[in-house]
Design a protein around this motif. Structure first.
Motif, mmCIF file in Angstrom:
data_model
loop_
_atom_site.group_PDB
_atom_site.id
_atom_site.type_symbol
_atom_site.label_atom_id
_atom_site.label_comp_id
_atom_site.label_asym_id
_atom_site.label_seq_id
_atom_site.Cartn_x
_atom_site.Cartn_y
_atom_site.Cartn_z
ATOM 1 N N LYS A 11 -2.510 -19.078 2.647
ATOM 2 C CA LYS A 11 -0.866 -18.844 3.447
ATOM 3 C C LYS A 11 -0.816 -17.352 3.917
ATOM 4 O O LYS A 11 -0.280 -17.094 5.187
ATOM 5 N N ILE A 12 -1.561 -16.349 3.096
ATOM 6 C CA ILE A 12 -1.668 -15.085 3.528
ATOM 7 C C ILE A 12 -2.296 -14.889 5.089
ATOM 8 O O ILE A 12 -1.970 -14.263 6.012
ATOM 9 N N ALA A 13 -3.543 -15.650 5.189
ATOM 10 C CA ALA A 13 -4.510 -15.491 6.404
ATOM 11 C C ALA A 13 -3.565 -15.878 7.329
ATOM 12 O O ALA A 13 -3.468 -15.383 8.646
ATOM 13 N N ALA A 14 -3.068 -17.143 7.370
ATOM 14 C CA ALA A 14 -2.064 -17.910 8.527
ATOM 15 C C ALA A 14 -0.814 -16.980 8.931
ATOM 16 O O ALA A 14 -0.560 -16.933 9.967
ATOM 17 N N ASP A 15 -0.045 -16.658 7.787
ATOM 18 C CA ASP A 15 1.357 -16.069 8.032
ATOM 19 C C ASP A 15 1.162 -14.756 8.622
ATOM 20 O O ASP A 15 2.068 -14.338 9.378
ATOM 21 N N TYR A 16 0.148 -13.981 7.930
ATOM 22 C CA TYR A 16 0.073 -12.367 8.437
ATOM 23 C C TYR A 16 -1.183 -12.106 9.339
ATOM 24 O O TYR A 16 -1.381 -10.857 9.569
ATOM 25 N N LYS A 17 -1.913 -13.103 9.612
ATOM 26 C CA LYS A 17 -3.086 -13.183 10.734
ATOM 27 C C LYS A 17 -3.895 -12.228 10.156
ATOM 28 O O LYS A 17 -4.366 -11.011 10.903
ATOM 29 N N ILE A 18 -4.534 -12.338 8.994
ATOM 30 C CA ILE A 18 -5.309 -11.596 8.177
ATOM 31 C C ILE A 18 -6.856 -12.465 8.199
ATOM 32 O O ILE A 18 -6.611 -13.506 8.048
ATOM 33 N N ALA A 19 -7.836 -11.859 8.502
ATOM 34 C CA ALA A 19 -9.111 -12.435 8.481
ATOM 35 C C ALA A 19 -9.547 -12.852 6.965
ATOM 36 O O ALA A 19 -8.962 -12.170 5.892
ATOM 37 N N THR A 20 -10.036 -14.075 6.917
ATOM 38 C CA THR A 20 -10.229 -14.649 5.814
ATOM 39 C C THR A 20 -11.067 -13.946 4.824
ATOM 40 O O THR A 20 -10.973 -14.002 3.439
ATOM 41 N N ASP A 21 -12.228 -13.256 5.677
ATOM 42 C CA ASP A 21 -13.213 -12.621 4.697
ATOM 43 C C ASP A 21 -12.671 -11.376 4.110
ATOM 44 O O ASP A 21 -13.204 -10.789 3.328
ATOM 45 N N LYS A 22 -11.502 -10.939 4.167
ATOM 46 C CA LYS A 22 -10.815 -9.992 3.699
ATOM 47 C C LYS A 22 -9.970 -10.112 2.399
ATOM 48 O O LYS A 22 -9.559 -9.450 1.567
ATOM 49 N N ILE A 23 -9.834 -11.697 2.217
ATOM 50 C CA ILE A 23 -9.106 -12.000 1.118
ATOM 51 C C ILE A 23 -10.060 -12.730 0.073
ATOM 52 O O ILE A 23 -10.979 -13.735 0.489
ATOM 53 N N THR A 24 -10.280 -12.356 -1.125
ATOM 54 C CA THR A 24 -10.984 -12.984 -2.028
ATOM 55 C C THR A 24 -10.160 -13.599 -3.312
ATOM 56 O O THR A 24 -9.083 -13.078 -3.677
ATOM 57 N N CYS B 57 0.893 -1.218 -0.103
ATOM 58 C CA CYS B 57 0.051 -0.023 -0.047
ATOM 59 C C CYS B 57 0.883 1.312 -0.027
ATOM 60 O O CYS B 57 1.909 1.361 0.523
ATOM 61 N N CYS B 58 0.345 2.512 -0.577
ATOM 62 C CA CYS B 58 1.042 3.585 -0.475
ATOM 63 C C CYS B 58 0.185 4.365 0.481
ATOM 64 O O CYS B 58 -0.599 4.072 1.144
ATOM 65 N N GLU B 59 0.953 5.752 0.806
ATOM 66 C CA GLU B 59 0.468 6.323 2.112
ATOM 67 C C GLU B 59 -0.377 7.281 1.392
ATOM 68 O O GLU B 59 -0.270 8.503 0.863
ATOM 69 N N THR B 60 -1.702 7.017 1.245
ATOM 70 C CA THR B 60 -2.743 7.602 1.015
ATOM 71 C C THR B 60 -4.154 7.352 1.884
ATOM 72 O O THR B 60 -4.097 6.134 2.239
ATOM 73 N N ALA B 61 -5.254 8.224 1.772
ATOM 74 C CA ALA B 61 -6.497 7.744 2.494
ATOM 75 C C ALA B 61 -7.379 7.291 1.813
ATOM 76 O O ALA B 61 -8.347 6.661 2.046
ATOM 77 N N ILE B 62 -6.901 7.057 0.286
ATOM 78 C CA ILE B 62 -7.708 6.412 -0.984
ATOM 79 C C ILE B 62 -7.824 5.058 -0.554
ATOM 80 O O ILE B 62 -6.971 4.538 -0.094
ATOM 81 N N PRO B 63 -9.240 4.162 -0.570
ATOM 82 C CA PRO B 63 -9.250 2.843 -0.325
ATOM 83 C C PRO B 63 -8.403 2.073 -1.087
ATOM 84 O O PRO B 63 -8.476 2.518 -2.289
ATOM 85 N N ILE C 67 -16.102 -4.434 -2.120
ATOM 86 C CA ILE C 67 -15.155 -3.743 -1.479
ATOM 87 C C ILE C 67 -15.008 -2.430 -1.047
ATOM 88 O O ILE C 67 -15.254 -1.781 -0.178
ATOM 89 N N PHE C 68 -15.352 -1.899 -2.519
ATOM 90 C CA PHE C 68 -15.623 -0.157 -2.314
ATOM 91 C C PHE C 68 -16.675 -0.183 -1.419
ATOM 92 O O PHE C 68 -16.809 1.221 -0.838
#
Length: 380
Positions: free
Chosen positions: A152-165, A97-103, A370-371
């Motif tokens: 792998k992303i969910a497990a390694d980085y502790k990210i909720a699975t519903d955030k990943i599509t 991600c870059c440094e912006t408030a844009i989603p 997501i938007f």
């Protein structure tokens, strides 16, 4: 809605053919969504003509070769470009991600394979190890192409699975395949009239083409065959470790490197191949191999779980770290016509999950969902 797609990758990291196919997806998406504007921000070497797609604008960037300059652009110049163009949503294809408030949405962030394999400079590795967790938390959504990568992303980085599509890779739109005589003409033009194994992609170190050359040597010595090896180079086969080795390669006369083929020519070359070999060790965006399956061409791909999810029983799997194993799979296809036909038949069913139209539709549905969850606006 105005959507920006940022395609610049970290310097010295080239995910095989990835930027081209990402841009192809978004051009097709823009064609299907004329009410929305798309701005593709990336380097000129990855730009592709968008024909008559009027709702696409390009922001062409100069090539950057240092990590420091890349960081400065990501931190200051990219947010300024987004603000200037009134961007509503940023889709970032470089995992950060870059440094912006844009989603922001991260599109296919699978650089962790390259990190684990050490396939990048040490300063890049340290930077990514620090920034990836932050980016995964900041992103409003994460798109990946397999369930294995999602887990792998969910497990390694502790990210909720519903955030990943999971958005499967779609095969390129098929052009009419050459008939038998057409395939003969392709072989006459590119392979001395002989059958050939095919590779399409980059020729840099990550492509693992040295292992493919070694595997082809074993094949030639054991089979005593006039089989050729065609390499369609997406990077114009600039001087690198592969081209240096090819100069003194024993079977150099049986290898043809093609660096200026047009898309239609590549499609014909692929459709006429005896088999497609994808030797990359850490590539999960095997679009050209998926396209080969679509063209009724058997493929030899890496044996990792995420790759097997893509191809099921339609491929032969090799440990791409062992050129002897690649050679063994090449010989199996050569000696067993029944096996080759079986891979083709299964592939016709397997490829249905990589339908290009479905992939683009799912991509758009996921973007809208997501938007809308950001609460900025509501779209349908």
């Amino acid at each position: 809605m105005i959507i920006a797609i940022y395609t610049r990758q970290l310097p010295k990291i080239a995910v095989n053919g990835y930027q081209y196919d990402t841009i192809r997806y978004f051009i097709q998406l823009a064609e299907k969504q004329p009410a929305h504007q798309f701005i593709i921000i990336g380097e000129k070497k990855h730009a592709r003509a968008d024909g008559t797609v009027k709702n696409i604008q390009w922001v062409i960037l100069p090539e950057i070769k240092s990590l420091l300059r890349w960081k400065l652009f990501q931190k200051f110049q990219l947010p300024a470009i987004l603000k200037k163009n009134n961007i509503d949503l940023l889709i970032n294809t470089n995992s950060l991600c870059c440094e912006t408030a844009i989603p922001q949405i991260l599109y296919n962030p699978d650089l962790f394979d390259l990190i684990e394999a050490g396939m990048m400079p040490q300063n890049h590795k340290q930077f990514l190890q620090k920034q990836l967790p932050v980016s995964f938390i900041k992103a409003k959504g994460i798109f990946t192409n397999t369930q294995v990568s999602k887990n792998k992303i969910a497990a390694d980085y502790k990210i909720a699975t519903d955030k990943i599509t999971v958005v499967p890779d779609g095969a390129a739109e098929r052009i009419p395949e050459p008939d038998y005589n057409g395939k003969v003409q392709v072989r006459e033009l590119y392979a001395q009239g002989k059958e050939y194994f095919l590779y399409v992609g980059y020729t840099g170190e990550q492509s693992n083409l040295i292992h493919l050359l070694k595997a082809f040597s074993i094949f030639k010595k054991r089979q005593k065959s006039n089989m050729q090896l065609l390499i369609v180079a997406e990077d114009a086969a600039t001087e690198n470790h592969f081209t240096d080795n090819l100069k003194t390669y024993k079977f150099k006369s049986d290898v043809n490197v093609i660096s200026d083929a047009k898309p239609d020519a590549v499609s014909n070359i692929r459709a006429a191949a005896y088999a497609f070999i994808a030797p990359a060790l850490h590539d999960t965006h095997l679009i050209e191999a998926i396209n080969a399956v679509s063209n009724k061409v058997p493929v030899v791909v890496d044996s990792r779980a995420e790759v097997q999810e893509l191809f099921g029983n339609a491929a032969l799997y090799a440990d791409m770290g062992k050129f002897e194993d690649i050679a063994e799979k090449m010989m199996q296809l050569f000696k067993d016509e029944q096996l080759r036909n079986k891979c083709i038949d299964i592939g016709l069913e397997q490829i249905k999950q990589h339908d290009n139209k479905n992939a683009v539709d799912l991509l758009w549905q996921s973007i809208i969902r997501i938007f809308n969850e950001t609460g900025t606006k509501k779209l349908s």
